[in-house]
Design a protein around this motif. Structure first.
Motif, PDB file in Angstrom:
ATOM      1  N   GLY A  34      78.835  14.346  34.526  1.00 21.28           N
ATOM      2  CA  GLY A  34      80.106  14.188  33.834  1.00 21.28           C
ATOM      3  C   GLY A  34      81.155  15.181  34.261  1.00 21.28           C
ATOM      4  N   VAL A  35      80.864  16.004  35.294  1.00 26.50           N
ATOM      5  CA  VAL A  35      81.791  17.058  35.715  1.00 26.50           C
ATOM      6  C   VAL A  35      82.185  16.855  37.178  1.00 26.50           C
ATOM      7  N   ASP A  36      83.504  16.770  37.438  1.00 29.44           N
ATOM      8  CA  ASP A  36      84.038  16.685  38.803  1.00 29.44           C
ATOM      9  C   ASP A  36      84.485  18.063  39.269  1.00 29.44           C
ATOM     10  N   VAL A  37      84.262  18.363  40.550  1.00 29.48           N
ATOM     11  CA  VAL A  37      84.840  19.527  41.202  1.00 29.48           C
ATOM     12  C   VAL A  37      85.723  19.016  42.335  1.00 29.48           C
ATOM     13  N   ASP A  38      87.018  19.279  42.254  1.00 30.58           N
ATOM     14  CA  ASP A  38      87.980  18.706  43.189  1.00 30.58           C
ATOM     15  C   ASP A  38      87.952  19.395  44.548  1.00 30.58           C
ATOM     16  N   LEU A  39      88.106  18.591  45.604  1.00 31.51           N
ATOM     17  CA  LEU A  39      88.315  19.100  46.949  1.00 31.51           C
ATOM     18  C   LEU A  39      89.812  19.206  47.222  1.00 31.51           C
TER      19      LEU A  39
END
Length: 489
Positions: A34-39
């Protein structure tokens, strides 16, 4: 003036770029699905992230924090730390990361990715005469490697490390691969898991359990009642030897479930359809009243069975509901009378992309790159859609589809009638819009198998020579054309 236009163009491109965002997601990349880490967008489709610590395990890249576009290992080329990801939908094609801290690069055009700066990771494969081709193994810690659902033949095997060192042993199914020359003796079979520790050399081959084969036989199948000895065709699949599932083509007739291709082993029946067995006659022949392409679930210990048609719906940004926020019940559901030909009327589409998917989840879905018609494949591309209201025809077995901009009124109210439908002999067609110029009977593969040109308002088409099944009748007058699904029993 020219300078102002260039500035405007640059602002437009910056605004367009800001609307897109690629991220990492998943337990193996961010610790949580449920957690995104953006590039960071570097332009030209390239995205990067420096010094990111990954816990190890399964993950994906995805676009705009949404599952409408996500990149995984559906093509088999997404090996960590360097590979090529693709956008095949589903939850069983995740990339697998090894725990560590990495500099990440990803190209959203080609799917190429690279994780650099972590601990060195060896590439391990199973090789030898027991394999038709080298079998790649995966790892989440750079020490313990596994391969699942591997089919091997009688022969020998070794573990190849970085294409330079091969290690084997002399014992099976467990042992230690510490010799450069020893060959592991392997019997033919399907192995649910093969594990190898690159430090100790310990290995384990775990054979998949052998379950009874169960198939549907009878006059209600295209193969008919068994002419033993024979290998039954409509075989169901199982993962536990208790629940068996499959998709089978049935015709009007009688069927039973039987095991291991013979009548000596147990067989099961009933009377009622589509569920059973009937308490009064659990061993009778199950009567299939209507031909169709059914999903079936069978419980070996109880004999309980269920036949049903899967639900198929259109999903995507080209539908008012958008891409599925699973779990959800899809809204644009098509209708079917045979589990193969699916129809929709008054289907509202937007400019965007759509796919066909079954049973409200991504396990089975179809797509292609063409609109308004084409042949979709399992896990295929997103279908580009154009805003409008459509009549939709989708054939489950062939993947063929067509979107027509049609009025949503019924066939009966549009001035045409077809009866009896279903029929055993003839179809009658009538028109209140003038004389019928032609009637074409088309099968589910799109082939015209009958054609008449009567020039009368009432037409009878002889269907007695046709095989039982579903067809389409295209009726044309001087001022109108309509298509209706007709059934031959």
């Amino acid at each position: 003036m020219k300078r102002n236009l260039l500035l405007l163009f640059a602002l437009i491109m910056i605004g367009f770029s800001s609307n897109a965002q690629v991220s990492l997601i998943g337990a193996g990349a961010t610790g949580d699905w449920g957690v995104d880490v953006d590039l960071v967008d570097q332009g030209g489709g390239l995205w990067t992230l420096n010094g990111h610590t990954m816990p190890g395990g399964e993950f994906k890249f995805r676009l705009n924090h949404d599952w409408g576009t996500a990149w995984g290992n559906g093509n088999g080329l997404g090996t960590f730390p360097n590979g090529i990801a693709d956008t095949t939908p589903g939850t069983n094609n995740n990339l697998v990361a090894i725990a560590g801290t990495y500099d990440v690069s990803f190209n959203d055009v080609t799917g190429e990715f690279s994780f650099s700066g972590g601990a060195p990771v060896s590439v391990v494969k199973i090789i030898g005469s027991a394999t038709a081709a080298p079998v790649s193994m995966i790892t989440t810690d750079a020490e313990n490697y596994t391969a699942t659902n591997v089919t091997l033949v009688d022969g020998t095997a070794q573990f190849e490390i970085d294409a330079t060192v091969t290690l084997g042993g002399l014992t099976f199914p467990v042992g230690a691969a510490t010799s450069l020359t020893d060959q592991i003796p392997v019997p033919a079979g399907v192995y649910s898991s093969i594990s190898f520790n690159i430090g100790s050399g310990d290995y384990t081959f775990t054979a998949a359990p052998v379950y009874p084969s169960i198939a549907i036989v009878g006059s209600g199948t295209p193969q008919g009642w068994p002419a033993d000895p024979q290998v039954d065709a409509a075989v169901l699949t199982t993962t536990d030897g208790l629940i068996y599932k499959g998709s089978v083509a049935l015709i009007a007739g009688e069927i039973k479930f039987r095991s291991n291709n013979n009548w000596s082993d147990p067989n099961w029946g009933g009377v009622t359809f589509p569920t059973g067995p009937d308490a009064g006659n659990p061993g009778g022949n199950i009567v299939v009243p209507t031909a169709g392409y059914y999903d079936v679930v069978f419980e070996r210990l109880t004999g309980n069975y269920t036949f049903s048609f899967p639900t198929i719906a259109l999903v995507g940004s080209g539908t008012p509901q958008g891409w599925p926020a699973d779990p959800q019940v899809d809204a644009a559901v098509l209708t079917t009378t045979d589990g193969d030909m699916y129809l929709g009327t008054g289907i509202v589409l937007l400019d965007g992309e759509v796919k066909f998917r079954a049973n409200n989840n991504w396990d089975v879905n179809w797509g292609a790159a063409t609109f308004p018609s084409g042949t979709a494949t399992q896990g295929g591309a997103n279908i580009p859609s154009t805003a409008g209201t459509y009549g939709v025809v989708f054939t489950r077995t062939t993947g063929t589809y067509n979107f027509d901009v049609l009025a949503t009124k019924s066939f009966a109210t549009s001035g045409f009638k077809a009866y009896p439908n279903p029929t055993t002999n003839n179809w009658n067609f009538t028109s209140t819009k003038g004389n019928i110029q032609s009637v074409q009977i088309v099968d589910m593969l799109g082939k015209t198998i009958l054609s008449v040109t009567p020039a009368t308002a009432n037409v009878t088409v002889d269907a007695s020579a046709l095989n039982a099944g579903v067809y389409f009748a295209k009726i044309t007058t001087a001022s109108a054309t309509e298509t209706v699904k007709v059934v031959k029993n």
